[in-house]
Design a protein around this motif. Structure first.
Motif, PDB file in Angstrom:
ATOM      1  N   ARG A   1      -7.945  -3.382  -3.142  1.00 23.92           N
ATOM      2  CA  ARG A   1      -8.810  -4.414  -2.805  1.00 23.92           C
ATOM      3  C   ARG A   1      -7.980  -5.866  -2.833  1.00 23.92           C
ATOM      4  O   ARG A   1      -7.967  -6.827  -2.029  1.00 23.92           O
ATOM      5  CB  ARG A   1     -10.053  -4.618  -3.716  1.00 23.92           C
ATOM      6  CG  ARG A   1     -11.228  -3.757  -3.327  1.00 23.92           C
ATOM      7  CD  ARG A   1     -12.663  -4.115  -3.872  1.00 23.92           C
ATOM      8  NE  ARG A   1     -12.399  -4.126  -5.493  1.00 23.92           N
ATOM      9  CZ  ARG A   1     -12.716  -3.074  -6.050  1.00 23.92           C
ATOM     10  NH1 ARG A   1     -12.893  -1.781  -5.320  1.00 23.92           N
ATOM     11  NH2 ARG A   1     -12.430  -3.006  -7.524  1.00 23.92           N
ATOM     12  N   ARG A   2      -7.217  -5.826  -4.071  1.00 24.57           N
ATOM     13  CA  ARG A   2      -6.263  -6.830  -4.463  1.00 24.57           C
ATOM     14  C   ARG A   2      -5.227  -7.105  -3.144  1.00 24.57           C
ATOM     15  O   ARG A   2      -5.079  -8.025  -2.699  1.00 24.57           O
ATOM     16  CB  ARG A   2      -5.507  -6.888  -5.699  1.00 24.57           C
ATOM     17  CG  ARG A   2      -4.892  -7.957  -6.116  1.00 24.57           C
ATOM     18  CD  ARG A   2      -5.807  -9.251  -6.568  1.00 24.57           C
ATOM     19  NE  ARG A   2      -4.748 -10.340  -6.621  1.00 24.57           N
ATOM     20  CZ  ARG A   2      -4.824 -11.519  -6.372  1.00 24.57           C
ATOM     21  NH1 ARG A   2      -5.948 -11.915  -5.462  1.00 24.57           N
ATOM     22  NH2 ARG A   2      -4.112 -12.403  -6.777  1.00 24.57           N
TER      23      ARG A   2
ATOM     24  N   ARG B   1       0.699  -1.174   0.111  1.00 32.68           N
ATOM     25  CA  ARG B   1      -0.238  -0.062   0.192  1.00 32.68           C
ATOM     26  C   ARG B   1       0.923   1.234   0.048  1.00 32.68           C
ATOM     27  O   ARG B   1       0.577   2.234  -0.835  1.00 32.68           O
ATOM     28  CB  ARG B   1      -1.051   0.059   1.206  1.00 32.68           C
ATOM     29  CG  ARG B   1      -2.266  -0.610   0.922  1.00 32.68           C
ATOM     30  CD  ARG B   1      -3.157  -0.368   2.278  1.00 32.68           C
ATOM     31  NE  ARG B   1      -2.666  -0.920   3.487  1.00 32.68           N
ATOM     32  CZ  ARG B   1      -2.635  -1.867   3.883  1.00 32.68           C
ATOM     33  NH1 ARG B   1      -3.083  -2.897   3.297  1.00 32.68           N
ATOM     34  NH2 ARG B   1      -2.110  -2.492   5.210  1.00 32.68           N
TER      35      ARG B   1
ATOM     36  N   ALA C   1      -8.508   1.651  -6.765  1.00 35.19           N
ATOM     37  CA  ALA C   1      -9.419   0.962  -5.726  1.00 35.19           C
ATOM     38  C   ALA C   1      -9.202  -0.601  -6.016  1.00 35.19           C
ATOM     39  O   ALA C   1      -9.452  -1.218  -5.039  1.00 35.19           O
ATOM     40  CB  ALA C   1     -10.889   1.522  -6.182  1.00 35.19           C
ATOM     41  N   LYS C   2      -9.173  -0.949  -7.074  1.00 31.55           N
ATOM     42  CA  LYS C   2      -9.055  -2.627  -7.573  1.00 31.55           C
ATOM     43  C   LYS C   2      -7.545  -2.848  -6.889  1.00 31.55           C
ATOM     44  O   LYS C   2      -7.551  -4.107  -6.012  1.00 31.55           O
ATOM     45  CB  LYS C   2      -8.948  -2.616  -8.847  1.00 31.55           C
ATOM     46  CG  LYS C   2      -8.968  -4.292  -9.325  1.00 31.55           C
ATOM     47  CD  LYS C   2      -8.770  -4.441 -10.846  1.00 31.55           C
ATOM     48  CE  LYS C   2      -9.962  -4.168 -11.664  1.00 31.55           C
ATOM     49  NZ  LYS C   2      -9.858  -4.700 -13.033  1.00 31.55           N
TER      50      LYS C   2
ATOM     51  N   GLU D   1      -5.688  -6.275  -0.109  1.00 28.64           N
ATOM     52  CA  GLU D   1      -6.405  -6.565   0.844  1.00 28.64           C
ATOM     53  C   GLU D   1      -6.645  -8.276   0.823  1.00 28.64           C
ATOM     54  O   GLU D   1      -6.572  -8.973   1.905  1.00 28.64           O
ATOM     55  CB  GLU D   1      -7.425  -5.869   1.266  1.00 28.64           C
ATOM     56  CG  GLU D   1      -7.424  -4.599   2.014  1.00 28.64           C
ATOM     57  CD  GLU D   1      -6.392  -4.325   2.986  1.00 28.64           C
ATOM     58  OE1 GLU D   1      -6.680  -5.159   4.054  1.00 28.64           O
ATOM     59  OE2 GLU D   1      -5.566  -3.484   3.090  1.00 28.64           O
ATOM     60  N   ASP D   2      -6.773  -8.524  -0.306  1.00 25.16           N
ATOM     61  CA  ASP D   2      -7.224 -10.060  -0.641  1.00 25.16           C
ATOM     62  C   ASP D   2      -5.910 -10.919  -0.309  1.00 25.16           C
ATOM     63  O   ASP D   2      -6.097 -12.021   0.218  1.00 25.16           O
ATOM     64  CB  ASP D   2      -7.727 -10.284  -1.966  1.00 25.16           C
ATOM     65  CG  ASP D   2      -9.157  -9.793  -2.086  1.00 25.16           C
ATOM     66  OD1 ASP D   2      -9.722  -9.385  -1.349  1.00 25.16           O
ATOM     67  OD2 ASP D   2      -9.498  -9.713  -3.141  1.00 25.16           O
TER      68      ASP D   2
END
Length: 169
Positions: free
Chosen positions: A163-164, A140, A159-160, A166-167
């Motif tokens: 999210r990735r 990040r 944003a994608k 975090e995944d």
């Protein structure tokens, strides 16, 4: 094998993250034209990232490669919308069955038409995270620092990416 264009090198160097490339087992090549653009011109202009890229070459993190003036290179270089450095990245990736690392959409579109695999800077960060070479927080921070330094990332892609990250955390 990965063949680097200027933008990924500049932004990874700007945020002092070229070291994460050492976890990539594959060869990490920089065409001479890209090296000249990033390092030779960059040092003359006083850019700190240029010295970091130069040091990465000295430390064998990256290897400078000569690109032969093949028919493939000449065809790519004849495209007025590609720089000679972009043509060199794509020609070297094609000649060595490698992956071009570039962020510019037009270059990636040309690569797709030529059957050359490409990846972008964000891929390098995510791959490093996936292989536990960096933490989610470092991923990040890297993305945010590159954006702060001027790296273009569309809001939906940003944003994608978050999210990735975090995944994968």
């Amino acid at each position: 094998m990965y063949v680097f264009d200027a933008t990924p090198l500049i932004y990874l160097a700007t945020v002092d993250r070229l070291g994460m490339l050492t976890e990539f087992e594959d060869d990490r090549l920089v065409p001479e034209r890209v090296y000249d653009e990033v390092v030779t011109v960059g040092l003359d202009a006083g850019h700190a990232d240029a010295r970091r890229v130069e040091r990465a070459v000295e430390d064998d993190v990256l290897t400078v490669a000569t690109v032969e003036r093949t028919a493939s290179f000449e065809r790519l270089a004849a495209n007025d919308s590609l720089s000679e450095a972009d043509a060199a990245v794509l020609a070297l990736a094609a000649a060595r069955d490698g992956t071009g690392v570039m962020d510019e959409q037009y270059g990636r579109d040309v690569a797709a038409a030529e059957g050359i695999e490409t990846r972008g800077t964000a891929y390098l960060v995510l791959r490093s995270l996936k292989r536990d070479a960096i933490t989610a927080e470092e991923a990040r921070e890297t993305i945010d620092a590159m954006v702060d330094a001027g790296w273009y990332c569309a809001p939906d892609l940003y944003a994608k990416l978050l999210r990735r990250i975090e995944d994968l955390a």
